[in-house]
Scaffold this active site. Structure first.
Site, PDB file in Angstrom:
ATOM      1  N   HIS A   1      49.600  42.821  34.981  1.00  0.00           N
ATOM      2  CA  HIS A   1      48.483  43.691  34.612  1.00  0.00           C
ATOM      3  C   HIS A   1      48.836  45.140  34.935  1.00  0.00           C
ATOM      4  O   HIS A   1      49.299  45.431  36.048  1.00  0.00           O
ATOM      5  CB  HIS A   1      47.240  43.355  35.459  1.00  0.00           C
ATOM      6  CG  HIS A   1      46.681  41.992  35.230  1.00  0.00           C
ATOM      7  ND1 HIS A   1      45.536  41.783  34.497  1.00  0.00           N
ATOM      8  CD2 HIS A   1      47.075  40.765  35.653  1.00  0.00           C
ATOM      9  CE1 HIS A   1      45.251  40.481  34.481  1.00  0.00           C
ATOM     10  NE2 HIS A   1      46.169  39.842  35.173  1.00  0.00           N
TER      11      HIS A   1
ATOM     12  N   HIS B   1      52.147  36.854  33.437  1.00  0.00           N
ATOM     13  CA  HIS B   1      51.844  38.175  32.867  1.00  0.00           C
ATOM     14  C   HIS B   1      51.575  39.172  33.977  1.00  0.00           C
ATOM     15  O   HIS B   1      51.155  38.795  35.078  1.00  0.00           O
ATOM     16  CB  HIS B   1      50.640  38.097  31.914  1.00  0.00           C
ATOM     17  CG  HIS B   1      49.438  37.493  32.540  1.00  0.00           C
ATOM     18  ND1 HIS B   1      49.284  36.126  32.680  1.00  0.00           N
ATOM     19  CD2 HIS B   1      48.344  38.044  33.115  1.00  0.00           C
ATOM     20  CE1 HIS B   1      48.150  35.865  33.289  1.00  0.00           C
ATOM     21  NE2 HIS B   1      47.555  37.022  33.587  1.00  0.00           N
TER      22      HIS B   1
HETATM   23  P1  5GP Z   1      44.919  36.373  35.086  1.00  0.00           P
HETATM   24  O1  5GP Z   1      43.609  36.201  35.786  1.00  0.00           O
HETATM   25  O2  5GP Z   1      45.462  35.074  34.567  1.00  0.00           O
HETATM   26  O3  5GP Z   1      45.921  37.163  35.894  1.00  0.00           O
HETATM   27  O4  5GP Z   1      44.606  37.305  33.861  1.00  0.00           O
HETATM   28  C1  5GP Z   1      44.307  36.830  32.585  1.00  0.00           C
HETATM   29  C2  5GP Z   1      43.822  38.011  31.782  1.00  0.00           C
HETATM   30  O5  5GP Z   1      43.920  37.686  30.421  1.00  0.00           O
HETATM   31  C3  5GP Z   1      42.365  38.388  32.065  1.00  0.00           C
HETATM   32  O6  5GP Z   1      42.305  39.722  32.539  1.00  0.00           O
HETATM   33  C4  5GP Z   1      41.681  38.195  30.712  1.00  0.00           C
HETATM   34  O7  5GP Z   1      40.715  39.189  30.446  1.00  0.00           O
HETATM   35  C5  5GP Z   1      42.838  38.248  29.738  1.00  0.00           C
HETATM   36  N1  5GP Z   1      42.635  37.449  28.530  1.00  0.00           N
HETATM   37  C6  5GP Z   1      42.152  36.177  28.474  1.00  0.00           C
HETATM   38  N2  5GP Z   1      42.152  35.737  27.198  1.00  0.00           N
HETATM   39  C7  5GP Z   1      42.648  36.754  26.444  1.00  0.00           C
HETATM   40  C8  5GP Z   1      42.879  36.889  25.043  1.00  0.00           C
HETATM   41  O8  5GP Z   1      42.634  35.983  24.231  1.00  0.00           O
HETATM   42  N3  5GP Z   1      43.390  38.065  24.627  1.00  0.00           N
HETATM   43  C9  5GP Z   1      43.667  39.089  25.492  1.00  0.00           C
HETATM   44  N4  5GP Z   1      44.158  40.226  24.975  1.00  0.00           N
HETATM   45  N5  5GP Z   1      43.460  38.992  26.816  1.00  0.00           N
HETATM   46  C10 5GP Z   1      42.954  37.829  27.286  1.00  0.00           C
END
Ligand code: 5GP
Ligand code: ZN
Length: 137
Positions: free
Chosen positions: A102, A100
């Protein structure tokens, strides 16, 4: 679809999300724990762990969607700046193993500017590193 992947469950409609955009390949929704309001995630509907597993066409579709959605986030939040970030593997901060991107709206007063402080290379290190990276193409 990976059954225990939260993002696959959102894509399937099994978990709720604040959806911003969707097409046949991409879904985009608000991050549940935003750095700033309007922090948006963009992801392929097909499950890939990181960008390294993605076919080039899928990666292209994501980057094109990211720019389109970034424009809407930037305007819709009246932000002064926007970060496009993407984490691969735990040491880089990846928590959800469904690739994903951001989109983070930014403001002059939000104080996150130096989250990644730079440091100078040691003697000879730059030359060694650039050689190793070039050898991987
Ligand atoms: P990563 O650290 O993997 O790049 O980012 C994961 C992101 O997913 C985090 O910013 C976290 O807040 C978001 N996130 C985690 N669980 C959920 C969820 O159930 N729904 C949504 N909309 N975001 C989530
Ligand atoms: Zn998934």
């Amino acid at each position: 679809m990976i059954p225990d992947c939260i993002f696959c469950q959102i894509i399937k409609g099994e978990l709720p999300c604040a959806k911003v955009y969707e097409d046949d390949r991409i879904i985009s929704f608000l991050d549940i724990n935003p750095v700033n309001a309007g922090h948006t995630l963009v992801l392929p509907k097909t499950h890939y762990g990181t960008i390294f597993e993605m076919p080039e066409q899928e990666y292209m579709a994501c980057t094109i969607a990211c720019r389109k959605i970034a424009m809407a986030v930037f305007r819709g939040t009246s932000a002064a700046g926007l970060n496009l970030l993407q984490n691969n593997f735990r040491p880089a901060g990846q928590l959800i193993d469904h690739v994903h991107f951001h989109l983070i709206p930014r403001y002059p007063q939000d104080k996150f500017l130096h989250a990644w402080p730079g440091k100078p290379y040691h003697q000879g290190e730059l030359e060694r590193v650039v050689k190793k990276i070039r050898a991987e193409f």
